[in-house]
Design a protein around this motif. Structure first.
Motif, PDB file in Angstrom:
ATOM      1  N   ALA A 151      54.880  20.722  30.263  1.00 42.94           N
ATOM      2  CA  ALA A 151      54.278  20.646  28.973  1.00 42.94           C
ATOM      3  C   ALA A 151      52.827  20.017  28.435  1.00 42.94           C
ATOM      4  CB  ALA A 151      55.184  19.485  28.919  1.00 42.94           C
ATOM      5  N   GLN A 152      52.299  20.175  28.045  1.00 42.24           N
ATOM      6  CA  GLN A 152      50.802  19.687  27.673  1.00 42.24           C
ATOM      7  C   GLN A 152      50.631  18.424  27.286  1.00 42.24           C
ATOM      8  OE1 GLN A 152      49.126  21.944  25.344  1.00 42.24           O
ATOM      9  NE2 GLN A 152      49.376  23.728  26.511  1.00 42.24           N
ATOM     10  N   GLY A 153      49.873  17.398  27.890  1.00 44.39           N
ATOM     11  CA  GLY A 153      49.731  15.844  26.746  1.00 44.39           C
ATOM     12  C   GLY A 153      49.836  14.957  28.407  1.00 44.39           C
ATOM     13  N   GLY A 154      48.986  14.894  29.078  1.00 42.00           N
ATOM     14  CA  GLY A 154      48.287  14.370  30.713  1.00 42.00           C
ATOM     15  C   GLY A 154      50.009  13.894  30.904  1.00 42.00           C
ATOM     16  N   GLY A 155      48.402  12.633  31.410  1.00 41.73           N
ATOM     17  CA  GLY A 155      50.035  12.341  33.129  1.00 41.73           C
ATOM     18  C   GLY A 155      51.881  12.106  32.419  1.00 41.73           C
ATOM     19  N   LEU A 182      57.128  18.108  33.337  1.00 46.32           N
ATOM     20  CA  LEU A 182      58.231  18.461  32.258  1.00 46.32           C
ATOM     21  C   LEU A 182      58.027  19.790  31.826  1.00 46.32           C
ATOM     22  CD1 LEU A 182      58.497  15.054  30.763  1.00 46.32           C
ATOM     23  CD2 LEU A 182      60.945  15.901  32.186  1.00 46.32           C
ATOM     24  N   ASN A 183      59.106  20.408  31.547  1.00 46.57           N
ATOM     25  CA  ASN A 183      58.246  21.570  30.818  1.00 46.57           C
ATOM     26  C   ASN A 183      58.885  21.292  29.790  1.00 46.57           C
ATOM     27  OD1 ASN A 183      57.094  23.422  32.275  1.00 46.57           O
ATOM     28  ND2 ASN A 183      59.429  23.413  33.810  1.00 46.57           N
ATOM     29  N   TYR A 184      58.019  22.447  28.069  1.00 43.64           N
ATOM     30  CA  TYR A 184      58.074  21.897  27.328  1.00 43.64           C
ATOM     31  C   TYR A 184      59.036  22.907  26.259  1.00 43.64           C
ATOM     32  CZ  TYR A 184      56.875  21.480  21.680  1.00 43.64           C
ATOM     33  OH  TYR A 184      56.066  21.539  20.484  1.00 43.64           O
ATOM     34  N   SER A 185      59.875  22.942  25.594  1.00 44.52           N
ATOM     35  CA  SER A 185      60.722  24.098  24.902  1.00 44.52           C
ATOM     36  C   SER A 185      60.892  23.896  22.919  1.00 44.52           C
ATOM     37  CB  SER A 185      61.578  24.507  25.355  1.00 44.52           C
ATOM     38  OG  SER A 185      62.066  26.265  24.382  1.00 44.52           O
TER      39      SER A 185
END
Length: 126
Positions: A44-48, A53-56
């Motif tokens: 997951a992208q977007g900072g602290g 976490l992973n994003y899908s």
């Protein structure tokens, strides 16, 4: 069909989908390990707030009307409309797995990206 390596995780595809068919999910590392074969995710992208976490992106293929608004709105060309018979069988079990995940809202729910991690209030009733 989601092209994970091209995606910048903006969630524009999800916000424009008129039936909440295309949805973003955040997974813990353990949930990522337990995901079914063929389940795509990226860090997951977007900072602290999204650390660890992973994003899908998952698509409810049986509910998609084929309008392609998601494809047209994607600034990264990370989506394309694929043949139903080729992609739907795998997407059914990956979407169902995603629906078992807990809702996570680690970022501002009043932002475009953050709003899409909320439970949709309008879904296709197909």
């Amino acid at each position: 069909v989601w092209l994970a390596d091209k995606c910048t995780q903006c969630n524009y595809c999800s916000i424009v989908c008129p039936h909440a068919v295309i949805r973003p999910f955040l997974l813990s590392k353990e949930e990522s390990k337990l995901s079914p074969d063929g389940y795509l995710y990226r860090k997951a992208q977007g900072g602290g707030d999204l650390a660890g976490l992973n994003y899908s992106i998952q698509v409810a293929a049986m509910d998609c009307t084929g309008c392609a608004v998601c494809v047209e709105s994607c600034p990264d060309e990370a989506l394309f409309m694929g043949e139903f018979a080729q992609y739907a069988p795998n997407s059914l079990h990956t979407f169902e797995y995603s629906m078992t995940l807990p809702l996570r809202q680690p970022i501002d729910k009043f932002s475009v990206k953050g709003s899409q991690f909320e439970q949709p209030l309008l879904e296709f009733h197909g």
